[in-house]
Design a protein around this motif. Structure first.
Motif, PDB file in Angstrom:
ATOM      1  N   ARG A 182       1.676 -23.739  19.695  1.00 29.20           N
ATOM      2  CA  ARG A 182       1.923 -25.090  19.179  1.00 29.20           C
ATOM      3  C   ARG A 182       3.419 -25.323  18.986  1.00 29.20           C
ATOM      4  O   ARG A 182       3.960 -26.338  19.389  1.00 29.20           O
ATOM      5  CB  ARG A 182       1.193 -25.301  17.858  1.00 29.20           C
ATOM      6  N   GLU A 183       4.073 -24.357  18.379  1.00 36.72           N
ATOM      7  CA  GLU A 183       5.502 -24.486  18.100  1.00 36.72           C
ATOM      8  C   GLU A 183       6.310 -24.710  19.376  1.00 36.72           C
ATOM      9  O   GLU A 183       7.300 -25.440  19.370  1.00 36.72           O
ATOM     10  CB  GLU A 183       6.002 -23.232  17.381  1.00 36.72           C
ATOM     11  N   TYR A 184       5.875 -24.099  20.468  1.00 41.71           N
ATOM     12  CA  TYR A 184       6.618 -24.175  21.721  1.00 41.71           C
ATOM     13  C   TYR A 184       6.015 -25.177  22.706  1.00 41.71           C
ATOM     14  O   TYR A 184       6.391 -25.208  23.878  1.00 41.71           O
ATOM     15  CB  TYR A 184       6.731 -22.785  22.360  1.00 41.71           C
ATOM     16  N   GLY A 185       5.050 -25.992  22.227  1.00 38.77           N
ATOM     17  CA  GLY A 185       4.464 -27.031  23.074  1.00 38.77           C
ATOM     18  C   GLY A 185       3.583 -26.506  24.186  1.00 38.77           C
ATOM     19  O   GLY A 185       3.473 -27.133  25.243  1.00 38.77           O
ATOM     20  N   LYS A 186       2.933 -25.387  23.959  1.00 36.45           N
ATOM     21  CA  LYS A 186       2.102 -24.746  24.987  1.00 36.45           C
ATOM     22  C   LYS A 186       0.612 -24.909  24.640  1.00 36.45           C
ATOM     23  O   LYS A 186      -0.108 -23.934  24.456  1.00 36.45           O
ATOM     24  CB  LYS A 186       2.449 -23.261  25.087  1.00 36.45           C
ATOM     25  N   TRP A 187       0.131 -26.149  24.559  1.00 35.81           N
ATOM     26  CA  TRP A 187      -1.258 -26.363  24.148  1.00 35.81           C
ATOM     27  C   TRP A 187      -2.254 -25.755  25.133  1.00 35.81           C
ATOM     28  O   TRP A 187      -3.315 -25.280  24.723  1.00 35.81           O
ATOM     29  CB  TRP A 187      -1.541 -27.860  23.921  1.00 35.81           C
TER      30      TRP A 187
END
Length: 165
Positions: free
Chosen positions: A63-68
């Motif tokens: 989530r923190e790195y935008g990797k849903w």
């Protein structure tokens, strides 16, 4: 990362708790995505089976790195390994979808939780409502807001703020 290396230099072998802590630290902005993913992959290579804490930490890092998409893969892989995610792991997945703009997937998690014998909590609902609002789906957000009360949950400040947005 330095403490992790220092620990190993002193002859101490990392365990599941150590890997979970390192992944969690990365999720809190303690390093690049590759570092978090590297810790998770190393943990698996060394034969450690992830637990719900590790899975939750890895999903939070995603989530923190935008990797849903990776968050969904980690979640699905945990299930394939026989791990039953808890509400915290589900909430982490909802948050990853919310950050990734995937309101429909975030909304579907509540149904999946119920199929697995878990009830979404106020955090689940707050995050789903926020995902819908970010996607300009206030109609769905308001339906979720009504569902909060219908299911016997008490809306909090975050619930109201997300629904008002």
């Amino acid at each position: 990362r330095d403490l992790f290396l220092d620990m190993q230099e002193r002859g101490l072998e990392p365990g599941l708790v150590t890997y979970s802590a390192m992944i969690s630290a990365c999720a809190k902005g303690g390093g690049p995505w590759e570092t978090a993913k590297g810790f998770f992959d190393e943990m698996l290579r060394r034969g450690f089976e992830p637990n719900v804490i590790t899975v939750g930490a890895m999903i939070a890092a995603c989530r923190e790195y935008g990797k849903w998409e990776t968050a969904a893969e980690v979640f699905d892989d945990a299930r394939k390994r026989g791990l039953e995610p808890n509400v915290i792991a589900y909430n982490a997945l909802v948050a990853a979808y919310e950050t990734g703009g995937q309101w429909e997937k975030a909304r579907a998690v509540a149904d999946d939780m119920r199929r697995h014998g878990l009830e979404p909590n106020i955090i689940t609902y707050n995050t789903m409502i926020s995902a819908c609002e970010k996607a300009a789906r206030s109609d769905v957000a308001l339906d979720l807001f009504r569902d909060v009360r219908a299911r016997g949950l008490e809306p909090d400040v975050i619930t109201y703020s997300a629904a008002i947005s």
